[in-house]
Design a protein around this motif. Sequence first.
Motif: not given
Length: 706
Positions: A78-79, A92-95, A572-577
Motif C-alpha cells: 500500500x506504499x 510516497x503515495x498511499x491509497x 484497493x478500489x478507488x472512485x473519483x469524480x
Amino acid sequence: MKNRIFQITSLLLIIKGFSQEIKKDSTTINELKEVVVTAQFEPQSLKKAVHNVRVITKEDMEKLAANNLSDVLNQYLNITITPSSGTGRSTVSMFGLDATYFKILVDNIPIVSDNSLGNNIDLTQINLDDIEKIEIIEGSMGVTHGAGAVTGILNIITKKSSLHRWEINTTLQEETVGNEYSAFDKGKHIQSIKISNKINDNWFASLGINRNDFKGYLDNRKGENYSESDNKRGYTWLPKLQYFTNGMITYKKNSFRAFYKFDYLNENIDYFNPTILVVANPPFGENKFAKDKRYKTTRFYHHFNAIGSLYSLKYNISVSHQKQSRDTENFIYNFQNSNEENTISTKNQSAEVLYSTGTLSNFFKNEIVDLQLGYEFVNNHGFALVDGENQTLNPIRKRFENYDFFIASEIKAASNFLIRAGIRASAQSKFDNQTASSLGLRYLFNNDFELRSSMGKSFRVPTFEELYSKIKFSGHQFYGNENLIPEQSTSLDVNLKKTTSFKSDLKLANQISTSFLNVDNRIDMAFVGFEPNSTSPIYQYININSYKMWNISTTHQINYKKWNASAGLIYVGISQVIDNGEAVSDDKFLYNLQFNSNLSYEIPKINTQFSLYYKFNGKQQQFVSSIENNETIYKLSEIESYSFLDASIRKLFFKKQLELNIGARNILNVTRINQGITTGTHTSSSDILLGYGRSYFMKLSYKLNY
C-alpha cells in the motif's frame, strides 16, 4: 579527493578496531523492538497500542542495505514510490493519493520540505544512518498530527542512547547504476562515519557524516562532455551528490529526559542540456556551448525535546527550527576550456519553520481513565518562484500560521477493552478554522486475537502551487486560486490480528484489515471560462472533485528457528469524480492489486543471513482527459503491472564487528512501464520511467564498540 579521504579514514578505523576488545550486545535491544511511541500517550508495547502500528526495525533496513527512505518503503504494501529522473525526487503515495496527504516525521516532528511541513517530502533526502526504527500508522491522524495527516503518518525514531562507552560505525558502499559502474565516474559511491559516546550514566552524544555520490544513469545518452548536436548529451537520471551531517546530545536522570539534535543536508543535482549551441569563430573554427543548470538544496534542522513529570503530571514538549531552500544555478558550459561561465544563482523555493508541540497527561491517579491535553504551533515563512505568464517566474512570499489545541482521552472499559477519543481545533491564519476528530477502539481477546477499529476526520490545506501558480502559453491559462478552502476527509479502519507461539519455536502472526476513505472538496484543475474577447480557455484550481477509496488487506508472518517469512496482499478500489468544467469522468470504482513477500534464513555458525524481497504491483486504471470529435471526454487509461525483486547476503566477521552485505536490487530489470489509452479507434501509449534496471551492491560496515 574528499572521496579518498573518506575511504582512507574508514579503513584506518577498521584496521585499528581489529585490536580492540569488544563487549557482547545486550538482549535488551530485542525487547525494545516491541515498544512503540507514535500517537501514544506514552511508550508502550505494540500489543497495547490503540492504533495498528507497522514497525520497520534497524535490522530490516540493514538487510536491504538501504541508502535512503525510498529504498526501504519500496517493498511495503500500500506504499507506492514515485521517482523522478528529471528532478531527482522520490515521493510516497498511499491509497492512490500523493505525498501531500501523507505526513513524515522525525521523533514526532514533521520535516520541512522546500515549501511544506511534513508533506511532499523527498525520500532520497532522508538519511538512514541515525535511525533506530520506523513506525507507520495508516488512516486519518488529524487529531494528533494536524493538517495533511489524511492517509497516514510515518515517524522516524532516531537513536538516543547506547549500551557501550564508545561506538564508532563506518560504512563503505559501492553500487552499480543499472549496468553502469566505475570507481569514480559511474555508479553510486557512499561513505559514512558515526561516533557515539556514552559520557556517563546521564549524558550521551553522537556525531555522524554521510556522503552519497550518485553519478547518474546514462542509458542512451553520452554524458556531460559530449558535444555533438544530436540531443544525446547528458543523463537519463541526473547525477546527485549529497552530504548529511547530524549530531545529538541527550541527558536523562530519573524520569526526566531531554535531547537536542541537529541535522544538515547539502545536495547538488546537475542538469546537462542536450542542446548544443555552436558559434562560428574564424579562423579557429567554431566554439560550442551549452546552457546547463545545477539544483542546490540545503536543509537545517534543530530539535529540542524534554520529557518528564511535574508532580503527578507527565509532559512531553518539543521545539524545532527548520529551514530548507532550493536554488538553481544557470550557467554556460564552454566545451573549449571545460569551464562554467556567466553563472546566475536564483532561489526557487524555501520554507523556514518555527514549530512547537507538547502534551500533558496522567491527570488521574488510576489506570481506568487517562486524559491528554496537547498543542501545536506552526509559523511557516514560505517563498516560491511560481510559474507566470509567457514562461516568466513570479516571486511569492507568504507566512502561514496555525495554533492548534487538542484533547484526547483513554478509557479502559475493561481489562482488555480500551476506548480512545480525541478532537483538535486549529486556528488558521490563511484559511477558516479547522477541526479534526477521532475515535479508536482496541479489544484483546483471551485467545490472542487483537481487534482494533478507528474512525477519524481530518483536513488538508492547499499547497503553494494550488494557491499561487499562474501559467499562460499557447492560448491556454492555468491559474492558482487564493480562495481555495481546505479539503475534508473521513476514514474508517478495522484490523484483526492473531499471534500464536508454539513450543517448537514456531511463531505465526496473521492479520486482516479493511478501511474506507472519503475526501470532500478535493482540489483539482478545472475549466472556468474563456479570456475576455478571446477563445483562449482558462483553467484554475478549484474545490470541485470527490474521492472515495476502500481496501481489504491480509498479511501473514511465520518465524521458525532461523527462518523468517512473510506475505501480504491488498486489494484497493478507488472512485473519483473529475470535473474539469468541460467534461465529467465516470465515478465507478477502479481496482488495483498489490502483493509482497520476503524470506530470510540465518546460519548462526557462520554468522550469515540470506534475504529475498518481492513486490508485485498490479495494473492500475485511471480516467484521463482526451479530445474526441473536438470535444473533451474522459477515457480510461491503463498502466501495466510490474514487479520488484531484491536479494542480499549479509555476513559478519571478527566477533560481529565487520559486516559485508552483497546483493542486487530490481533483479527483474524494471525500467519503463507502459500507459495506454484508447481514443475512438486509435490507441496511444506512453512510457513511465520507474528505474534504471538491475543493479548490484556491496556494503562494508565496521562497528567498534568498547
